[in-house]
Design a protein around this motif. Structure first.
Motif, short mmCIF file in Angstrom:
data_model
loop_
_atom_site.label_atom_id
_atom_site.label_comp_id
_atom_site.label_asym_id
_atom_site.label_seq_id
_atom_site.Cartn_x
_atom_site.Cartn_y
_atom_site.Cartn_z
N MET A 220 0.87 -1.30 0.03
CA MET A 220 -0.07 0.05 0.22
C MET A 220 0.67 1.36 0.06
N THR A 221 2.09 1.14 -0.27
CA THR A 221 2.88 2.42 -0.34
C THR A 221 3.51 2.44 -1.94
N GLY A 222 4.02 3.66 -2.04
CA GLY A 222 4.95 3.77 -3.22
C GLY A 222 3.96 3.65 -4.40
N THR A 223 4.53 2.99 -5.56
CA THR A 223 3.97 2.58 -6.73
C THR A 223 2.67 1.94 -6.67
N PRO A 224 1.49 2.70 -7.80
CA PRO A 224 0.49 1.96 -7.54
C PRO A 224 0.36 0.50 -8.39
N GLU B 171 19.36 14.50 -12.56
CA GLU B 171 18.68 13.18 -12.33
C GLU B 171 19.83 12.05 -12.19
N PRO B 172 19.43 11.12 -11.68
CA PRO B 172 20.38 10.08 -11.37
C PRO B 172 21.00 9.42 -12.74
N ALA B 173 22.28 9.09 -12.64
CA ALA B 173 23.02 8.47 -14.01
C ALA B 173 22.21 7.21 -14.38
N SER B 174 21.83 6.35 -13.37
CA SER B 174 21.27 5.41 -13.67
C SER B 174 19.81 4.80 -12.94
N PHE B 175 18.99 4.35 -13.44
CA PHE B 175 17.64 3.86 -12.93
C PHE B 175 17.65 2.51 -12.68
N PRO B 176 16.93 1.89 -11.66
CA PRO B 176 16.65 0.62 -11.48
C PRO B 176 15.81 -0.17 -12.82
N PRO B 177 15.75 -1.32 -13.00
CA PRO B 177 15.19 -1.89 -14.10
C PRO B 177 13.58 -1.55 -14.01
N GLY B 178 12.97 -1.30 -14.98
CA GLY B 178 11.75 -0.85 -14.86
C GLY B 178 10.55 -2.06 -15.17
N ASP B 179 9.46 -1.87 -14.58
CA ASP B 179 8.43 -2.94 -15.01
C ASP B 179 7.29 -2.06 -15.54
N ALA B 180 6.96 -2.64 -16.90
CA ALA B 180 6.08 -1.93 -17.84
C ALA B 180 4.50 -1.99 -17.07
N GLU B 181 4.18 -3.22 -16.58
CA GLU B 181 2.73 -3.29 -16.09
C GLU B 181 2.62 -2.34 -15.00
N ARG B 182 3.44 -2.19 -14.10
CA ARG B 182 3.55 -1.26 -13.07
C ARG B 182 3.41 0.19 -13.71
N GLY B 183 4.45 0.46 -14.48
CA GLY B 183 4.23 1.68 -15.12
C GLY B 183 3.09 2.21 -16.00
N ALA B 184 2.38 1.14 -16.46
CA ALA B 184 1.26 1.53 -17.30
C ALA B 184 0.08 2.01 -16.52
N TYR B 185 -0.06 1.05 -15.13
CA TYR B 185 -1.04 1.34 -14.18
C TYR B 185 -0.54 2.88 -13.43
#
Lengths: 214, 342
Positions: free
Chosen positions: A145-149, B47-61
């Motif tokens: 329940m925190t952070g990213t949806p 901004e940071p030089a690197s970002f963690p690996p992304g998750d498209a599902e979470r990003g789309a939401y």
């Protein structure tokens, strides 16, 4: 018998609506369509708790209610919007007549969904373990329940990003006024799916053609 | 010095002419210097030089929850996803949400994730220019590096569209982008989305959504003459939304007085249906259709929980069955625009 009940309910709803709206100053065809809208609103208010599962589902009430909505939709509704009937107190926007095709399509779509719900009421609510049902029945305690949806079950990345259509069995058609939608056998759908389509059609129409606040 | 020398050598008539000239020239010089200073005023953090690996599902939401899809897609014109939104009419001009598909020329295909992060979290373009606040970036300032990586991954899945959106139609002085740096100095604040001890998980989740991604205040809070959020009227409603729409107050006491509770508010965010059976119209209909109806039931309940209990007391009264005020019934007609102008 069914038509008698439908007629009685519609008449009663219209009578109540007429009393409620009489003080608004609306007259003639404007009052008539306000009465129709109010009758549909009251029916939606009665059915919504059943669709949420907060009151017991009643096939008869759902079917009769859907028939009331259908009786005020489609051609009946359109007949109450003669061109530029904006006199007096009205919430109608002029866009109704400048975009009549869209308005008419929404009115017909509403009738199609309502007719289907009247027939499909025995189908009941979407099973809780279906893709769409999983969303409503999620175990909240297990959710971070925190952070990213959290991703919503039932929607793909393409659907969420807007470039992929939802499968028909999951999708809630959001007032598309798309004639191809009406070619589907709507009576095979769950009652709450059809109810969601009805409400989406109402919202879509209100957004485009009703003046006033949200 | 110029004035004195003229007064001595040119007589009273030319002195007056000199004064008049100065009254034009001096402000122009000051404005020019000011514009130069504004243009050189650096904004934004690295901004940071690197970002963690992304998750498209979470990003789309998150993209759906944040309004990216609804704003940057012109659904009314059956436009392609994220290829540019419907024009937004404001008192400052007409703004067109740009194409943010991965197309290299028309979209954001040449951007790095750092460019993307700076745009979303800071409202600064890859060229260092400030974005207009019609882009609700201020609400996204609390997005984590993981959020950005997830969003970036989701945006990379979108089909590229080669048609650029039309430019904004904004007249002077608002067309002078560097002037927005003053606006940023006056109004830019980091949203309060941090978790509060002693409050429930749904409440904290609702706070993240309401104050951040879902940016409820963008519509439901009034604006100052300069277009900033009016802190003194937070969630008190806004009768001057772009396009003539209106947003009602969503203060907790107002919502409770109108019969809203967690269950019916969450249901309205899913279905668009109000407790009295009316259906949302205006821009809220779009918010539901293109936004909150895609959220999980838990997130909709979280939003309702936070809005109805902004102090996090854990106590939300059960709503009375009083019908909710709607445009269709019980409306104060004296307040209504009957000109059908909206």
């Amino acid at each position: 018998m069914k038509s008698q009940w439908t007629g009685a309910i519609a008449l009663a709803a219209s009578a109540v609506a007429a009393v409620a709206l009489a003080h608004t100053g609306a007259t003639g065809v404007v009052l008539d369509r306000m009465n129709g809208m109010t009758a549909m609103r009251d029916t939606i208010a009665e059915l919504a708790p059943m669709m949420q599962g907060t009151v017991p589902y009643d096939t008869f009430i759902v079917s009769e209610g859907a028939s009331v909505i259908a009786s005020h939709a489609g051609g009946t509704m359109l007949s109450l919007f003669p061109e530029n009937s904006l006199e007096g107190v009205t919430y109608a926007k002029p866009e109704i007549w400048s975009d009549w095709q869209e308005f008419a399509a929404l009115a017909e779509e509403l009738k199609a969904y309502a007719d289907a719900l009247a027939e499909a009421a025995p189908n009941g609510l979407e099973p809780a373990n279906s893709p769409a049902g999983e969303m409503a029945g999620m175990d909240h305690s297990a959710m971070g329940m925190t952070g990213t949806p959290q991703p919503a079950q039932g929607f793909t990345v393409a659907e969420l990003m807007g470039y992929g259509a939802a499968p028909e069995e999951i999708a809630v058609t959001r007032g598309t006024s798309d004639p191809t939608v009406l070619e589907l056998d709507l009576t095979t759908l769950a009652a709450d799916d059809l109810f969601n389509r009805i409400s989406a059609t109402c919202s879509s129409c209100h957004a485009k053609f009703r003046a006033g606040r949200n | 010095m110029l004035f004195l020398s003229c007064e001595v050598s040119c007589g009273p008539e030319l002195t007056m002419r000199g004064l008049i000239r100065l009254s034009f020239v001096f402000p122009a010089i000051v404005a020019g210097i000011g514009a130069g200073v504004l243009a050189l005023w650096p904004i934004g953090e690295v901004e940071p030089a690197s970002f963690p690996p992304g998750d498209a599902e979470r990003g789309a939401y998150l993209a759906r929850a944040s309004g990216c899809v609804s704003c940057h897609t012109n659904s009314a014109a059956k436009g392609l996803a994220l290829a540019g939104g419907a024009p937004i009419d404001t008192p400052f001009g007409t703004f067109v949400p740009p194409n943010i598909t991965p197309h290299p020329e028309a979209g954001i295909g040449r951007w790095t994730i750092q460019d993307f992060a700076k745009a979303v979290r800071q409202g600064v373009s890859p060229d260092g220019d400030p974005y207009y606040p019609v882009f609700t970036y201020s609400f996204y300032a609390g997005f984590t590096d993981q959020d950005i990586a997830d969003l970036w991954e989701a945006f990379r899945t979108v089909p590229a569209v080669g048609d650029a959106a039309p430019p904004h139609d904004v007249g002077f002085p608002f067309s002078f982008r560097s002037g927005l740096k003053l606006w940023r100095a006056a109004y830019l604040e980091t949203p309060k989305t941090d978790a509060l001890m002693g409050t429930s998980s749904p409440w904290n989740r609702g706070r993240v959504l309401v104050e951040g991604a879902a940016h409820c205040a963008a519509c439901h809070t009034g604006r100052t003459l300069a277009g900033g959020l009016d802190d003194g009227a937070r969630f008190a409603g806004n009768d001057s939304l772009p396009g003539g729409s209106k947003a009602p107050p969503i203060l907790s006491d107002v919502l409770l007085a109108k019969g809203w509770g967690v269950a019916n508010l969450a249901y309205a965010l899913q279905s668009g249906i109000l407790p009295n059976g009316d259906a949302f119209g205006g821009s809220m209909a779009e918010v539901v259709a293109e936004g909150t109806s895609f959220l999980s039931a838990a997130d909709r309940e979280a939003i309702a929980t936070y809005l109805l209990d902004p102090e996090g007391t854990g106590e939300i009264p059960v709503p009375t069955p009083t019908p909710v005020e709607t445009p269709m019934a019980g409306m104060d007609h004296s307040q209504m625009d009957m000109g059908n102008g909206n």
